[in-house]
Structures are given as C-alpha cells and as structure tokens.
Design a protein around this motif. Structure first.
Motif, mmCIF file in Angstrom:
data_model
loop_
_atom_site.group_PDB
_atom_site.id
_atom_site.type_symbol
_atom_site.label_atom_id
_atom_site.label_comp_id
_atom_site.label_asym_id
_atom_site.label_seq_id
_atom_site.Cartn_x
_atom_site.Cartn_y
_atom_site.Cartn_z
ATOM 1 N N HIS A 243 0.825 -1.208 0.000
ATOM 2 C CA HIS A 243 0.000 0.000 0.000
ATOM 3 C C HIS A 243 0.855 1.252 0.000
ATOM 4 O O HIS A 243 0.614 2.201 -0.764
ATOM 5 C CB HIS A 243 -0.939 -0.014 1.212
ATOM 6 C CG HIS A 243 -1.474 1.333 1.580
ATOM 7 N ND1 HIS A 243 -0.867 2.119 2.552
ATOM 8 C CD2 HIS A 243 -2.516 2.052 1.101
ATOM 9 C CE1 HIS A 243 -1.538 3.254 2.650
ATOM 10 N NE2 HIS A 243 -2.541 3.231 1.789
ATOM 11 N N GLN A 247 1.064 3.974 -3.031
ATOM 12 C CA GLN A 247 0.717 5.368 -2.780
ATOM 13 C C GLN A 247 1.843 6.294 -3.256
ATOM 14 O O GLN A 247 1.586 7.341 -3.861
ATOM 15 C CB GLN A 247 0.468 5.585 -1.286
ATOM 16 C CG GLN A 247 -0.856 5.068 -0.784
ATOM 17 C CD GLN A 247 -2.020 5.965 -1.169
ATOM 18 O OE1 GLN A 247 -2.676 5.762 -2.176
ATOM 19 N NE2 GLN A 247 -2.276 6.973 -0.369
ATOM 20 N N SER A 251 1.305 8.921 -6.283
ATOM 21 C CA SER A 251 1.349 10.343 -5.906
ATOM 22 C C SER A 251 2.308 11.129 -6.786
ATOM 23 O O SER A 251 2.128 12.330 -6.987
ATOM 24 C CB SER A 251 1.743 10.483 -4.431
ATOM 25 O OG SER A 251 3.048 9.963 -4.213
ATOM 26 N N ASP A 256 -3.987 10.422 -5.910
ATOM 27 C CA ASP A 256 -4.053 10.129 -4.481
ATOM 28 C C ASP A 256 -5.133 9.077 -4.261
ATOM 29 O O ASP A 256 -6.327 9.362 -4.328
ATOM 30 C CB ASP A 256 -4.378 11.409 -3.703
ATOM 31 C CG ASP A 256 -4.282 11.195 -2.207
ATOM 32 O OD1 ASP A 256 -3.682 10.176 -1.797
ATOM 33 O OD2 ASP A 256 -4.798 12.033 -1.460
ATOM 34 N N LYS A 275 -8.246 8.130 4.310
ATOM 35 C CA LYS A 275 -7.981 7.269 3.161
ATOM 36 C C LYS A 275 -8.873 6.033 3.142
ATOM 37 O O LYS A 275 -8.928 5.306 2.158
ATOM 38 C CB LYS A 275 -6.519 6.790 3.171
ATOM 39 C CG LYS A 275 -5.492 7.900 3.211
ATOM 40 C CD LYS A 275 -5.470 8.673 1.905
ATOM 41 C CE LYS A 275 -4.349 9.706 1.915
ATOM 42 N NZ LYS A 275 -4.326 10.500 0.672
#
Length: 408
Positions: A243, A247, A251, A256, A275
């Motif tokens: 994860h 991310q 990003s 996002d 989130k």
C-alpha cells in the motif's frame, strides 16, 4: 437521409379529441425523423372545407419538427369513415380517432422554386437486432467501424497532447470537435448564474446541502486514477508495505488513492482515517458488506456475491417473446459467474424462435409454465457465495473442469 436504430420504446398515444381513445405501439428512436415541414407557412384561408374541424394537428400549416411518424399498421387502426374534399388541387380532410388529418397538395407557388420532396421509409428487423444482442456477449468482437469520427478525433487529441508537468501530473488537451472551437460568450456570467441558482436550491433543502457539501469535500481530496493490477498478499505486513509503495508511485503522477477497504483490522488501522472507505453498506441480513458495480463483498466471511434484480413471475404482464427478451437483458452478470444459469434463458429464447411465435403473442401453456419455473429458480442466485481467495499463492497452476453432460 439514412440512420441506424439503436433504441425502441413502448408508447401509448392518447387522442386530443377523445381522451378515452388510447393506442399502444412500438416506437423506434432516431435522431431526426425528417426536416422541418412544411418548408414555409401555408396560406389556408381558401381551404374552407377545413375550417372548424377538430384537427389532429391544428398548426399543420406552420413549419415545425416532425416528432412521430406513424406506420401503416397504426394508420389503418385510427382511420374512420369521414372524408371531406374541397376544390380540385386543394387538400382533403380524413377523419381519424386522433382528429381530422390533412393530406393532398398545395399550389406550387406556395413553395417557390426551392420545394423539396420528402420520402420516408422505416425498416426494422428485430431478428437481426436480437442476433447483435447475443453477439455482444461473445469473447471475440469485430473492431471495424466501432468508433465514430468524433471518438476517433478525441483519441487522436489524447495521443498528440498527452504530457506531464514538472510535478509529474498528466496534462491532456480538451477534445473539441474542431480545431477552431467557438466558445460561448460571457461564460463566466453564465457560470455565476448557475452557481447562484444552485446556492438558492441548496438553501431551501438542508439535507441536500449537507450531502452536496460532503461530496465536494471528498472531491477536494480525490485525484484521477488509472487501473492497477490487484496484488496478492500472504499477510497484513506485506499488504501494508505494498500500500505504501503504491501510494508513493501514484502520488508522483498526481493520483491520491482513496477509499481503501479490507477485512483485516490491522491493515485498516495502518491507514490514515481519510484514506479509508467511509462505511460499509448496511444490510440487515449481512453484518459487513461492500457493493461495487453489482458485486457484494462480505468482508466478515471474505465471500463475493452478485446482486440480481428479481423477476416478478407473479406479474400480470403478458408472457410474450418481447417481455421475455426484456427480462433476459436485465439479468446482470458482470463477471460471468452466473453464465450457467443465464445460458438456460438464452436457450429458452431459441425455443421461442423455433416455435415461430410473434413478438407480442402469448406463449403456449407449456412454454409459459417452463418460463415461470425458470423465474422461480432465479431466486436462489442471491444465495450463491464465491470465496474471494482460492487458497493458492503465486506460481500455482489451476485447472477447472466442468460437467456439461446435462444442460437444462
């Protein structure tokens, strides 16, 4: 003018003369029936035979759009006995259940040199339409001529203008229909008027305003996303690590990722609250479930199910080939899990074809009972649960074997 037909609708025509007269028929939807008719306003002062009649179209002599074209099968149903003729060369009036209609010619000078002749012909082959409906579910498709010119242009604009800025965010040109688009004047003023109208609407409805505010706040934190392969994890720690890596990569492109959900409390606790998926869908029959595109994930059992709209087999609606086709088309199976059940419905449709039944003809008793039993059996589809995890790790070979010795 030629056009292709993609949609049809069952409509009911009500007479403006007699409210008790109603006529049901099938309407095929096209973008434009014909051009404006008549091409110019007709002088009907000398058509004395038409004065005072309750016309189906009182404004027949004024140019206007044609909204509906009635086929000869409908025309013969609405005809009545009354006919009124005028002087030679002038139109006549025919009495119908929808009111008196006008037909015939008008003096040439009414149209001038730019008069047009309009001929309309509609041909619809429902058998071919149904064949394309079946073909749309096959694995192999013909990709020829699947994009319209505007869709091709939009794709070309995307390919030519796609770039990334210094922050890594993607930039793409707007898909205008021409190279020199004509933008609306005073667009800011128009936008402000719409904004003020929305504000007044929200001010009158506090619940709507609250929901609207929540959506806007969520949009402020969301970015555009792109599909990514779903990873497999052996434990929570590897899932948390994946994860974080995902991310970071996304990003850098300005994406996002939001609304994470898992059946692992440890994984969910490792995420920032904003989130996470806000809340699972509340279902009185299930403790925790999340719905996406007709698929239900029961997080407490880690099972997947397919939501299915139940067909009301006790409905008083007549059972015909048309209604059955509509019901088959409504069966929702996004991942193909219910194919063994849905194929039975398609095989039943083939039976109706072999029986050479008309589209709106009631089914014989034996076929009607067979379809009713199938409808009743559909209720058990909601009880089918599929384990999300197959129990296999990476680099595992899996073979699936099915028994086709008995079908229906």
């Amino acid at each position: 003018m030629s056009t292709s037909i993609k949609h049809a609708a069952e409509i009911q025509i009500v007479s403006r003369i007699d409210n008790n007269y109603k006529l049901k028929c099938t309407a095929y939807v096209i973008k434009q029936v014909t051009e404006i008719l008549p091409v110019k306003k007709l002088n009907n002062e000398n058509w004395l035979q038409l004065h005072g009649l309750p016309l189906a179209d009182p404004t027949y002599n004024n140019p206007g759009k044609i909204d509906l074209l009635l086929g000869v099968n409908v025309y013969t149903d609405i005809l009545m006995n009354g006919v009124i003729k005028g002087k030679p060369g002038s139109p006549l009036a025919q009495q119908t259940a929808l009111g008196w209609i006008i037909s015939g010619g008008a003096p040439v000078e009414e149209f001038g040199k730019n008069g047009k002749i309009v001929s309309m012909h509609l041909s619809v082959n429902l058998d071919n339409m149904l064949q394309r409906f079946w073909e749309s579910e096959t694995l192999e498709t013909d990709n020829k001529n699947t994009l319209t010119p505007l869709e091709v242009r939009a794709e070309e604009i995307y390919v030519k203008t796609l770039a990334r800025d210094h922050d890594g965010r993607f930039i793409v040109g707007l898909p205008f229909s021409s190279d020199t688009p004509i933008l609306p004047e005073q667009s800011r003023e128009i936008a402000m008027k719409r904004l003020h109208h929305l504000e007044r609407k929200l001010a009158k409805n506090t619940k709507l305003k609250e929901d609207y505010d929540n959506v806007i706040k969520e949009y402020l934190t969301l970015k555009h996303m792109e599909p990514a392969d779903k990873p497999r994890f052996d434990d929570e720690s590897s899932a948390i690590e994946a994860h974080e890596q995902l991310q970071q990569v996304m990003s850098k492109c300005g994406f996002d990722l939001q609304k994470w959900s898992s059946n692992s409390p440890e994984f969910m606790n490792a995420l920032q609250p904003e989130k996470r998926e806000k809340s699972p869908t509340l279902d009185m029959n299930r403790k925790n479930c999340i719905k996406t595109l007709g698929i239900i994930w029961e997080t407490d059992k880690d099972n997947l199910k397919v939501t299915q709209k139940q067909i009301d087999h006790k409905s008083i609606e007549p059972v015909t080939k048309r209604t059955i086709l509509s019901q088959i088309a409504s069966l929702f199976d996004p991942l193909g899990w219910l194919a063994p059940a849905i194929i039975i419905a398609k095989m039943f449709m083939q039976k109706l074809w072999l029986a050479k039944l008309n589209w709106d003809e009631d089914l014989p008793e034996d076929l009607r009972l067979e379809w009713t039993r199938y409808q009743e059996d559909l209720s058990v589809l909601s009880d089918i649960e599929i384990e999300r995890w197959t129990g296999c790790s990476q680099n595992t070979n899996i073979e699936l074997h099915g028994d086709t010795s008995y079908v229906y």
